[in-house]
Write an enzyme that holds these catalytic residues in place. Sequence first.
Site, PDB file in Angstrom:
ATOM      1  N   ASP A   1     -11.019  -1.015  -9.757  1.00 31.58           N
ATOM      2  CA  ASP A   1     -10.000  -2.071  -9.589  1.00 31.58           C
ATOM      3  C   ASP A   1      -9.810  -2.506  -8.131  1.00 31.58           C
ATOM      4  O   ASP A   1      -8.761  -3.028  -7.786  1.00 31.58           O
ATOM      5  CB  ASP A   1      -8.666  -1.655 -10.229  1.00 31.58           C
ATOM      6  CG  ASP A   1      -7.857  -0.702  -9.364  1.00 31.58           C
ATOM      7  OD1 ASP A   1      -8.455   0.045  -8.570  1.00 31.58           O
ATOM      8  OD2 ASP A   1      -6.617  -0.722  -9.491  1.00 31.58           O
ATOM      9  N   GLU A   2     -10.845  -2.328  -7.307  1.00 36.03           N
ATOM     10  CA  GLU A   2     -10.723  -2.694  -5.895  1.00 36.03           C
ATOM     11  C   GLU A   2     -11.977  -3.393  -5.386  1.00 36.03           C
ATOM     12  O   GLU A   2     -13.078  -2.947  -5.654  1.00 36.03           O
ATOM     13  CB  GLU A   2     -10.554  -1.437  -5.036  1.00 36.03           C
ATOM     14  CG  GLU A   2      -9.188  -0.844  -5.131  1.00 36.03           C
ATOM     15  CD  GLU A   2      -9.114   0.529  -4.497  1.00 36.03           C
ATOM     16  OE1 GLU A   2      -9.877   0.806  -3.554  1.00 36.03           O
ATOM     17  OE2 GLU A   2      -8.277   1.315  -4.955  1.00 36.03           O
TER      18      GLU A   2
ATOM     19  N   ASP B   1      -6.683  -5.461  -5.080  1.00 38.78           N
ATOM     20  CA  ASP B   1      -6.490  -4.298  -5.959  1.00 38.78           C
ATOM     21  C   ASP B   1      -5.688  -4.760  -7.172  1.00 38.78           C
ATOM     22  O   ASP B   1      -4.679  -5.442  -7.028  1.00 38.78           O
ATOM     23  CB  ASP B   1      -5.729  -3.197  -5.193  1.00 38.78           C
ATOM     24  CG  ASP B   1      -5.577  -1.912  -6.003  1.00 38.78           C
ATOM     25  OD1 ASP B   1      -6.118  -0.881  -5.586  1.00 38.78           O
ATOM     26  OD2 ASP B   1      -4.905  -1.947  -7.048  1.00 38.78           O
TER      27      ASP B   1
HETATM   28  N1  DCP Z   1      -6.333   6.329 -12.574  1.00 34.87           N
HETATM   29  C1  DCP Z   1      -6.408   7.484 -13.341  1.00 34.87           C
HETATM   30  N2  DCP Z   1      -5.834   8.656 -12.903  1.00 34.87           N
HETATM   31  C2  DCP Z   1      -5.173   8.689 -11.719  1.00 34.87           C
HETATM   32  C3  DCP Z   1      -5.090   7.528 -10.919  1.00 34.87           C
HETATM   33  C4  DCP Z   1      -5.690   6.345 -11.384  1.00 34.87           C
HETATM   34  O1  DCP Z   1      -7.004   7.452 -14.432  1.00 34.87           O
HETATM   35  N3  DCP Z   1      -4.600   9.839 -11.310  1.00 34.87           N
HETATM   36  C5  DCP Z   1      -6.931   5.076 -13.091  1.00 34.87           C
HETATM   37  C6  DCP Z   1      -5.866   4.288 -13.826  1.00 34.87           C
HETATM   38  C7  DCP Z   1      -5.500   3.171 -12.893  1.00 34.87           C
HETATM   39  C8  DCP Z   1      -6.809   2.938 -12.149  1.00 34.87           C
HETATM   40  O2  DCP Z   1      -7.421   4.226 -12.057  1.00 34.87           O
HETATM   41  O3  DCP Z   1      -5.039   2.019 -13.597  1.00 34.87           O
HETATM   42  C9  DCP Z   1      -6.596   2.341 -10.765  1.00 34.87           C
HETATM   43  O4  DCP Z   1      -5.872   3.237  -9.933  1.00 34.87           O
HETATM   44  P1  DCP Z   1      -4.821   2.758  -8.864  1.00 34.87           P
HETATM   45  O5  DCP Z   1      -4.580   3.896  -7.956  1.00 34.87           O
HETATM   46  O6  DCP Z   1      -5.244   1.457  -8.248  1.00 34.87           O
HETATM   47  O7  DCP Z   1      -3.454   2.572  -9.689  1.00 34.87           O
HETATM   48  P2  DCP Z   1      -2.963   1.423 -10.658  1.00 34.87           P
HETATM   49  O8  DCP Z   1      -3.885   0.237 -10.670  1.00 34.87           O
HETATM   50  O9  DCP Z   1      -2.702   2.006 -12.014  1.00 34.87           O
HETATM   51  O10 DCP Z   1      -1.552   1.042 -10.041  1.00 34.87           O
HETATM   52  P3  DCP Z   1      -1.210   0.180  -8.727  1.00 34.87           P
HETATM   53  O11 DCP Z   1      -0.428  -1.000  -9.233  1.00 34.87           O
HETATM   54  O12 DCP Z   1      -0.361   1.089  -7.907  1.00 34.87           O
HETATM   55  O13 DCP Z   1      -2.503  -0.196  -8.061  1.00 34.87           O
HETATM   56 CA    CA Z   2      -4.605  -0.729  -8.762  1.00 33.06          CA
HETATM   57 CA    CA Z   3      -7.025   1.054  -6.837  1.00 28.39          CA
END
Ligand code: DCP
Ligand code: CA
Ligand code: CA
Length: 356
Positions: free
Chosen positions: A107-108, A8
């Site tokens: 992203d996964e 991720d």
């Molecule tokens: N995303 C979004 N709105 C949300 C949650 C996520 O637009 N409520 C988008 C932005 C994130 C992407 O999806 O960058 C991936 O979500 P993740 O839950 O994997 O979160 P992040 O990658 O941002 O953070 P982490 O480091 O916790 O994985």
């Molecule tokens: Ca992520």
């Molecule tokens: Ca994710």
Amino acid sequence: MVFIIFIDFDYFYAQVEEIMDPAIKDKPVVVCVYSGRTENSGAVATSNYIARSIGIKSGMPLPQAMKIGKDRAVFIPIRKDFYKEFSDKVMGTISTYSDKMEIASIDEAYLDVTDECDTFQEAISLGQEIKEKIYKDHKMKVSAGVSINKVIAKILGDMAKPDGLKYIGQSEVDEFLNNLEVKKIPGIGSILSVKLKESGIIYIKDILKADPKNMLSILGNSKYNYLMEIAENRYNKPVEERVRKNFGRYMTLPENTRDFSIILPMLQKAVDSAYSKAPGIPGEISAIGIMEDLDIVSRSYTSASINKDRAYEMAKELMEKILATDERKLRRIGIRIGKINTRINTNESLDDFFGV
Ligand code: DCP
Ligand code: CA
Ligand code: CA
């Protein structure tokens, strides 16, 4: 024995912005979705870890985030196409490590590396190697989980954040499951975990002693079975290659330009390449222009089915439209096709279908 690696990307959208502009990386970085209703209405898509440490998190209303971030945070409007393109490149790197890959979201990804590794130790090393390769090639930090099934690998990947790697091999799985809280399990949100807690279920193993009727009424059939499989350590859903809905190809022009004699042959190559990847006939085509300042503009066309000749025409027309409404030079061009109808074409290759 099966070895699974889950990956991720850390704070994905915000990290892409940091990579593109390293000057912001020591500040709170907030990627914003503006709703357009009033100047600051909207929500936070995601934020980097510095922003999280001062309380700015995904889903937070923008006015609140702006109050906290004031002049120290950098607020950046979301550019989803750009993150998608970045994601495709990182996924391309990951895909070189195993044929069995499941892209679970932007992203996964899960990799089944059973055929690549003789021992669990090798799977752990491979996970580390993939992390390093992604950083080397894309400057992207990711977190990884290595285990014997997808669920445990994902939980470990979440626990490893940021920029970490965690693993649990066969011999440690029992102990891991004994201490696993049900709220850590993917698919069990905060509402469900509160309901389960009210029935005395805090750890996944508690479900084995619970009244099945009560569990079924809270969870429903499929979630109950899913949790039972995890609790009894017989969860073994395979890594499944997902059918991609979109196929794209991006190309960098030899120089920033608006000259169609340079752009057109590249567009045609991009169409050829996108069509060669697709498992059927598309019903949608988009032309994408990445401008000299890296801003992205796209135009789409939809029709019942678009053959390749029509795609050449439309790619040209859509790109002309982009340039007609924009004064900047193009740096890169892209073609994306979607709404693929796979029923038209099952066994033959696309080239057969088009008589090429
Ligand atoms: N995303 C979004 N709105 C949300 C949650 C996520 O637009 N409520 C988008 C932005 C994130 C992407 O999806 O960058 C991936 O979500 P993740 O839950 O994997 O979160 P992040 O990658 O941002 O953070 P982490 O480091 O916790 O994985
Ligand atoms: Ca992520
Ligand atoms: Ca994710």
